[in-house]
Design a protein around this motif. Structure first.
Motif, PDB file in Angstrom:
ATOM      1  N   ASP A 573       0.815  -1.223   0.000  1.00  0.00           N
ATOM      2  CA  ASP A 573       0.000   0.000   0.000  1.00  0.00           C
ATOM      3  C   ASP A 573       0.840   1.260   0.000  1.00  0.00           C
ATOM      4  O   ASP A 573       0.321   2.352  -0.325  1.00  0.00           O
ATOM      5  CB  ASP A 573      -0.939   0.001   1.212  1.00  0.00           C
ATOM      6  N   ASP A 574       2.128   1.145   0.358  1.00  0.00           N
ATOM      7  CA  ASP A 574       2.992   2.331   0.345  1.00  0.00           C
ATOM      8  C   ASP A 574       3.208   2.853  -1.069  1.00  0.00           C
ATOM      9  O   ASP A 574       3.560   4.031  -1.243  1.00  0.00           O
ATOM     10  CB  ASP A 574       4.348   2.008   0.982  1.00  0.00           C
ATOM     11  N   PHE A 575       3.014   2.000  -2.060  1.00  0.00           N
ATOM     12  CA  PHE A 575       3.224   2.425  -3.442  1.00  0.00           C
ATOM     13  C   PHE A 575       1.973   3.071  -4.046  1.00  0.00           C
ATOM     14  O   PHE A 575       2.051   3.632  -5.130  1.00  0.00           O
ATOM     15  CB  PHE A 575       3.626   1.218  -4.304  1.00  0.00           C
ATOM     16  N   LEU A 576       0.829   2.984  -3.393  1.00  0.00           N
ATOM     17  CA  LEU A 576      -0.445   3.434  -3.973  1.00  0.00           C
ATOM     18  C   LEU A 576      -0.836   4.778  -3.378  1.00  0.00           C
ATOM     19  O   LEU A 576      -1.665   4.854  -2.468  1.00  0.00           O
ATOM     20  CB  LEU A 576      -1.530   2.374  -3.705  1.00  0.00           C
ATOM     21  N   GLN A 577      -0.245   5.841  -3.921  1.00  0.00           N
ATOM     22  CA  GLN A 577      -0.469   7.182  -3.379  1.00  0.00           C
ATOM     23  C   GLN A 577      -1.402   8.017  -4.237  1.00  0.00           C
ATOM     24  O   GLN A 577      -2.090   8.898  -3.737  1.00  0.00           O
ATOM     25  CB  GLN A 577       0.876   7.913  -3.226  1.00  0.00           C
ATOM     26  N   ASP A 578      -1.409   7.767  -5.503  1.00  0.00           N
ATOM     27  CA  ASP A 578      -2.294   8.501  -6.414  1.00  0.00           C
ATOM     28  C   ASP A 578      -2.509   7.655  -7.660  1.00  0.00           C
ATOM     29  O   ASP A 578      -2.089   6.489  -7.706  1.00  0.00           O
ATOM     30  CB  ASP A 578      -1.719   9.879  -6.765  1.00  0.00           C
ATOM     31  N   LEU A 579      -3.163   8.239  -8.636  1.00  0.00           N
ATOM     32  CA  LEU A 579      -3.500   7.482  -9.843  1.00  0.00           C
ATOM     33  C   LEU A 579      -2.247   6.987 -10.558  1.00  0.00           C
ATOM     34  O   LEU A 579      -2.156   5.813 -10.952  1.00  0.00           O
ATOM     35  CB  LEU A 579      -4.334   8.360 -10.780  1.00  0.00           C
ATOM     36  N   GLU A 580      -1.271   7.863 -10.715  1.00  0.00           N
ATOM     37  CA  GLU A 580      -0.067   7.475 -11.453  1.00  0.00           C
ATOM     38  C   GLU A 580       0.739   6.413 -10.709  1.00  0.00           C
ATOM     39  O   GLU A 580       1.246   5.472 -11.323  1.00  0.00           O
ATOM     40  CB  GLU A 580       0.786   8.720 -11.723  1.00  0.00           C
ATOM     41  N   THR A 581       0.876   6.563  -9.400  1.00  0.00           N
ATOM     42  CA  THR A 581       1.630   5.557  -8.651  1.00  0.00           C
ATOM     43  C   THR A 581       0.902   4.214  -8.659  1.00  0.00           C
ATOM     44  O   THR A 581       1.545   3.162  -8.667  1.00  0.00           O
ATOM     45  CB  THR A 581       1.854   6.023  -7.209  1.00  0.00           C
ATOM     46  N   CYS A 582      -0.430   4.239  -8.661  1.00  0.00           N
ATOM     47  CA  CYS A 582      -1.168   2.971  -8.771  1.00  0.00           C
ATOM     48  C   CYS A 582      -0.888   2.298 -10.109  1.00  0.00           C
ATOM     49  O   CYS A 582      -0.675   1.075 -10.169  1.00  0.00           O
ATOM     50  CB  CYS A 582      -2.668   3.220  -8.607  1.00  0.00           C
ATOM     51  N   CYS A 583      -0.898   3.065 -11.165  1.00  0.00           N
ATOM     52  CA  CYS A 583      -0.610   2.505 -12.492  1.00  0.00           C
ATOM     53  C   CYS A 583       0.821   1.976 -12.557  1.00  0.00           C
ATOM     54  O   CYS A 583       1.068   0.873 -13.084  1.00  0.00           O
ATOM     55  CB  CYS A 583      -0.839   3.560 -13.568  1.00  0.00           C
ATOM     56  N   ALA A 584       1.766   2.767 -12.053  1.00  0.00           N
ATOM     57  CA  ALA A 584       3.163   2.321 -12.069  1.00  0.00           C
ATOM     58  C   ALA A 584       3.344   1.063 -11.222  1.00  0.00           C
ATOM     59  O   ALA A 584       4.047   0.123 -11.611  1.00  0.00           O
ATOM     60  CB  ALA A 584       4.074   3.439 -11.568  1.00  0.00           C
ATOM     61  N   ALA A 585       2.694   1.023 -10.051  1.00  0.00           N
ATOM     62  CA  ALA A 585       2.804  -0.155  -9.183  1.00  0.00           C
ATOM     63  C   ALA A 585       2.216  -1.383  -9.860  1.00  0.00           C
ATOM     64  O   ALA A 585       2.767  -2.491  -9.756  1.00  0.00           O
ATOM     65  CB  ALA A 585       2.102   0.107  -7.853  1.00  0.00           C
ATOM     66  N   SER A 586       1.100  -1.218 -10.535  1.00  0.00           N
ATOM     67  CA  SER A 586       0.500  -2.356 -11.245  1.00  0.00           C
ATOM     68  C   SER A 586       1.471  -2.916 -12.278  1.00  0.00           C
ATOM     69  O   SER A 586       1.657  -4.134 -12.386  1.00  0.00           O
ATOM     70  CB  SER A 586      -0.803  -1.921 -11.907  1.00  0.00           C
ATOM     71  N   ASN A 587       2.110  -2.046 -13.035  1.00  0.00           N
ATOM     72  CA  ASN A 587       3.088  -2.505 -14.033  1.00  0.00           C
ATOM     73  C   ASN A 587       4.311  -3.131 -13.365  1.00  0.00           C
ATOM     74  O   ASN A 587       4.839  -4.151 -13.837  1.00  0.00           O
ATOM     75  CB  ASN A 587       3.511  -1.328 -14.914  1.00  0.00           C
ATOM     76  N   ASP A 588       4.766  -2.507 -12.280  1.00  0.00           N
ATOM     77  CA  ASP A 588       5.942  -3.044 -11.573  1.00  0.00           C
ATOM     78  C   ASP A 588       5.659  -4.426 -11.000  1.00  0.00           C
ATOM     79  O   ASP A 588       6.485  -5.345 -11.136  1.00  0.00           O
ATOM     80  CB  ASP A 588       6.359  -2.091 -10.449  1.00  0.00           C
ATOM     81  N   PHE A 589       4.521  -4.594 -10.370  1.00  0.00           N
ATOM     82  CA  PHE A 589       4.203  -5.885  -9.765  1.00  0.00           C
ATOM     83  C   PHE A 589       4.041  -6.967 -10.839  1.00  0.00           C
ATOM     84  O   PHE A 589       4.397  -8.126 -10.612  1.00  0.00           O
ATOM     85  CB  PHE A 589       2.932  -5.771  -8.925  1.00  0.00           C
ATOM     86  N   THR A 590       3.503  -6.586 -11.990  1.00  0.00           N
ATOM     87  CA  THR A 590       3.398  -7.551 -13.091  1.00  0.00           C
ATOM     88  C   THR A 590       4.781  -7.988 -13.554  1.00  0.00           C
ATOM     89  O   THR A 590       5.040  -9.183 -13.771  1.00  0.00           O
ATOM     90  CB  THR A 590       2.627  -6.932 -14.266  1.00  0.00           C
ATOM     91  N   ARG A 591       5.673  -7.026 -13.706  1.00  0.00           N
ATOM     92  CA  ARG A 591       7.038  -7.364 -14.129  1.00  0.00           C
ATOM     93  C   ARG A 591       7.752  -8.198 -13.070  1.00  0.00           C
ATOM     94  O   ARG A 591       8.539  -9.097 -13.392  1.00  0.00           O
ATOM     95  CB  ARG A 591       7.832  -6.092 -14.414  1.00  0.00           C
ATOM     96  N   MET A 592       7.479  -7.959 -11.805  1.00  0.00           N
ATOM     97  CA  MET A 592       8.121  -8.728 -10.738  1.00  0.00           C
ATOM     98  C   MET A 592       7.647 -10.182 -10.752  1.00  0.00           C
ATOM     99  O   MET A 592       8.435 -11.103 -10.516  1.00  0.00           O
ATOM    100  CB  MET A 592       7.835  -8.073  -9.385  1.00  0.00           C
TER     101      MET A 592
END
Length: 904
Positions: A573-592
């Motif tokens: 949840d530390d990565f989910l601060q706004d719309l852009e960070t949610c999108c970036a986190a979704s892509n990052d977690f997929t790549r991980m």
């Protein structure tokens, strides 16, 4: 007496005399054929033969001529059926290989004449052995000269073998002489007490042996012992000089053999032929001893004092000692080198590393011994067993000293790499030993820890062979003891790995990650690269230290995956601060999640794991992948929180108000909602990939429905009148609600063409809105439908009887407050039916609280938080709110209620 004496000193005679003669003829005939073959081969060599070879050929011809003469002489003893001519008989016997069936030994019918003829051969043998006996001193001197002259020469070991072969003949002669002479006195004593004169002594076979045993028993019982003892002493004195000379020479030979055996490891590798010659020199004594025991197994000679020189026992003991010293010498050099290091800590670390390296070299030589050294020895020497036992004893002692005893008290002082090296060495030792000795893998050792520092005694009582049971048991004990060390070291290593992983994961997740946007607009950060670069370093370090089959490697990788999973769960949840960070986190977690699959695939390709290890690794990686994948979906769906923030601020004040009812005839507030969604959709299409975009749109559908129902329930919460409708005109208000639902649904229906799976989501989510609209129409008495039917449909969606009662009551409270109690009673009357259709399920609340559930998307959770925090008085029976509190958790009054208030 003219009786034929065999090669071992016993009379042959008897009715099978003809058979013995046939055997002599066959032997001479075969000897003649061999000599003739040798002559033919040498003649074929032509003039290339040297003078020595020509002389050897002449000697061979002379010997063959003598043998042919003997053959002719023996042929004169054959019956007339083969005596048409002496030369013809000899030629016929030589070519055909045997006499005809009618041939008969001619003297069979004349035993006295036969005895006289046999005496000639026996006399020749007696004089030959007497001559050999008389030359013992000179033969010993000659053998000593050959033994010393061959020292430090290329043919040293062959010389020892040749000397041994001649020396053992001397021992055979003296041992046989002692036994024969003492047996002669036994037979002489027996003859004096029997009738029949001297001929009674010449009985042959078992009866003769029984006679000697009877005489011996008499002497041992009393009378005759003094005379027999003097006779035995006379024999011992007669042979003493020769015995001393021959056995002293045997001691010298044994010293020379042991000096060679002492370097058997290097000798077998550098000069295999010399090693074989040395072993043959040892074995010639054992063969003589074994044959002697076989021939005289029925003879009981308690007074025999001479025995063959014991070479094999001394050689085996020397090899065992040499193997142990070789191992100790390797470690002695390691300790001396470490002692020269100035820094104590560096010296200890270097010493531990060097000890493991030396132990690895010694264990690796087990295969070398089996492949290159063992073939030089007879199988019953079990050289690979001796070497393995020495390596196991020496290496285990050294390693136990390094780790502070069998309990591993010094393991916490070792570095991670040293622990890895220790684990890898034990696995290498175990694999090598169990491959060499498969029985060790299933054995439970019987040795006790008290025997640990004592070199195991691997030899049988005679010392001439290895006791395989004892040796195997010792290897099994060391193997099991070291595996316990492996377990302790592995546990310590895993503790260190956990600590290191937790530390670097904490640093990585707390660090500022660079933000990136790809050419097609996808947002990412460097968190994936940061996490897996450090994970790769840790896994690579472990892989380089451990073997490809190591179970510890699998456990370490699984532990790292587990720590990564735990950190991801707590830090998502530390990565989910706004719309852009949610999108970036979704892509990052997929790549991980994809990175984890790559790591597992690489390990599977390059390592040699068992099926159990593979299944363990796949299970652990599957859990991590599941977390990353679920969090990627969670991050993508979390965008609805930040999309509905401006929507709530824009329309929640006016929604369901007088302005919305009277003036906003074209559903302007619903259009504001859809246009805002449309604006954010343009960003989402760029920021996240297509799969996660569909997950985000699914969440927007659910969020829209939950948002609209929440606003409706809040309107009911604000309505305090129990007589008048919340709306100015129920019919108009319901038309506005129907229009709002159509506007939102039309927007999402427009996305179905690109996302076909979205249609089912829309049907499922909007069903509750249409059901509520229908119930409000029934409450406003606009339609005549049966409310119980739609209450049942609504309950199927909500799946909680108390929430259904509250929601239906609020709908009546909005449009027809006077009938609210009546509808409560209706729902209560339907309770049995509703519970039968949808039985109570306590797990629903637990599912709603699961970390994978995005806030604001579950209708039941939104309702529960709303009603637990509600202040409006309802005609409800006592205990409904308490049941909701118990089912959904008391914390809903705290943090979750606040979350509800802030949610769309």
């Amino acid at each position: 007496e003219g009786v034929e004496v065999g090669m071992h000193g016993f009379p042959l005679g008897g009715a099978d005399g003809a058979l013995k003669m046939d055997k002599e003829i066959e032997k001479l005939r075969a000897s003649a054929q061999r000599e003739l073959g040798l002559i033919n081969a040498r003649l074929n060599d032509g003039v290339a033969a040297s003078g020595a070879e020509v002389q050897e050929l002449v000697n061979a011809v002379a010997v063959t001529k003598s043998d042919l003469g003997k053959l002719r002489q023996l042929c004169t003893y054959i019956t007339d059926s083969a005596s048409s001519g002496v030369g013809a008989a000899a030629a016929s016997a030589g070519l055909n290989g045997a006499a005809t069936e009618q041939d008969e030994f001619i003297l069979t019918r004349y035993p006295r004449l036969k005895v006289a003829i046999n005496a000639r051969r026996n006399l020749f043998r007696c004089f030959r052995e007497l001559e050999f006996f008389s030359h013992i001193p000179s033969t010993c001197d000659r053998l000593r000269d050959e033994l010393h002259s061959g020292e430090w020469t290329a043919d040293e070991w062959n010389t020892i073998r040749n000397v041994c072969m001649e020396h053992v003949e001397l021992e055979i002669l003296l041992v046989e002489a002692e036994m024969g002479m003492k047996a002669m006195f036994d037979e002489g004593d027996g003859e004096s007490g029997r009738s029949g004169g001297r001929r009674g002594v010449m009985q042959t076979g078992p009866s003769s042996r029984r006679l000697r045993q009877e005489v011996r028993s008499k002497r041992m019982s009393g009378r005759g012992w003094t005379q027999g003892g003097r006779n035995y002493e006379m024999v011992d004195n007669f042979l003493s000089q020769h015995v001393k000379n021959v056995w002293e020479l045997g001691d010298e030979i044994r010293m020379r053999i042991l000096s060679g055996i002492g370097s058997s490891f290097d000798l077998a590798l550098n000069n295999p032929a010399g090693m074989v010659a040395l072993i043959e020199a040892v074995e010639v004594y054992e063969r003589a001893n074994d044959q002697y025991k076989v021939l005289h197994e029925e003879d009981d000679m308690p007074n025999q004092t001479l025995h063959f020189t014991n070479m094999r026992a001394a050689a085996l003991a020397q090899i065992y000692q040499d193997f142990e010293l070789r191992g100790l010498e390797v470690f002695r050099g390691v300790h001396m080198q470490a002692a020269d290091t100035a820094d104590e800590d560096e010296g200890l670390n270097a010493q531990f590393t060097a000890v493991l390296r030396a132990a690895t070299e010694l264990v690796a030589e087990i295969e070398l011994v089996k492949a290159d050294i063992s073939p030089c020895f007879p199988p019953h020497w079990a050289i690979e067993v001796l070497w393995s036992a020495c390596v196991a004893h020496v290496c285990s002692n050294q390693i136990i000293q390094q780790i502070g005893g069998p309990d591993g008290h010094a393991l916490p002082d070792l570095t991670v790499t040293q622990l890895l090296d220790l684990v890898a060495w034990v696995e290498f030792f175990r694999e090598t030993v169990e491959e060499m000795f498969p029985a060790v893998a299933k054995m439970h050792a019987t040795q006790k820890a008290a025997d640990f520092e004592k070199k195991p005694d691997l030899f049988a009582s005679s010392g001439k062979e290895v006791d395989m049971d004892t040796a195997t048991d010792n290897l099994a004990w060391v193997n099991n003891m070291l595996w316990e060390v492996h377990r302790l070291a592995q546990e310590e290593f895993l503790v260190r790995t956990r600590t290191q992983s937790e530390e670097w994961l904490q640093n990585v997740y707390n660090a500022d990650h660079s933000k990136n946007q790809s050419a097609d607009g996808n947002l990412t950060t460097s968190v994936c690269e940061d996490v897996f670069s450090l994970a790769a370093v840790q896994v690579t370090t472990i892989r380089e230290r451990l073997s490809k089959k190591s179970e510890a490697l699998v456990m370490a990788v699984c532990l790292i995956f587990s720590m990564m999973r735990s950190k991801q769960i707590h830090a998502r949840d530390d990565f989910l601060q706004d719309l852009e960070t949610c999108c970036a986190a979704s892509n990052d977690f997929t790549r991980m999640s994809e990175k984890v699959e790559e790591v597992v695939q690489e390990l599977s390709d390059e390592c040699e794991f068992t099926e159990h290890d593979v299944s363990t690794l796949e299970a652990s990686s599957g859990e991590l992948i599941a977390v990353y994948s679920a969090d990627a979906v969670y991050a993508a769906q979390s965008v609805h929180i930040y999309i509905f923030e401006p929507i709530r601020e824009a329309i929640v004040e006016e929604l369901f108000g007088p302005e919305w009812e009277e003036n906003l005839t074209h559903n302007e507030l619903a259009l504001t909602l859809t246009r805002t969604l449309e604006d954010f959709m343009g960003d989402l299409e760029q920021f996240i990939d297509d799969f996660m975009l569909k997950k985000a749109v699914d969440s927007l559908v659910s969020s829209s429905v939950v948002f609209y129902i929440k606003c409706l329930l809040e309107a009911a919460e604000r309505h305090r009148s129990n007589k008048e409708s919340f709306f100015l005109n129920n019919h108009k208000a319901l038309e506005r609600i129907s229009g709002d639902i159509n506007v939102m649904r039309q927007y999402f229906d427009g996305l179905v063409e690109d996302m076909p799976a979205l249609r089912k989501v829309i049907e499922k989510e909007f069903e509750i809105l249409t059901t509520m609209l229908e119930l409000m129409s029934i409450a406003a008495e606009i339609t005549d439908s049966d409310a119980s039917d739609f209450i049942l449909v609504m309950h199927k969606k909500i799946q909680d009887i108390d929430l259904t009662k509250h929601a239906v009551g609020d709908l009546w409270h909005l449009v027809n407050p006077t009938q609210e109690r009546a509808v409560w009673e209706l729902v209560e009357s339907m309770e049995d039916t509703l519970l039968a259709v949808v039985p109570p399920d306590a797990s629903l609340a637990q599912q709603a609280m699961d970390r994978s559930q995005v806030p604001g998307l579950r209708l039941d959770k939104m309702m529960a938080m709303h009603y637990i925090g509600s202040k409006r008085r309802r005609p409800v029976k006592p205990g409904a709110v308490e049941r909701m509190r118990k089912m959904w958790g008391m914390d809903l009054e705290g943090a979750d209620v606040e979350e509800y208030a802030a949610s769309p």
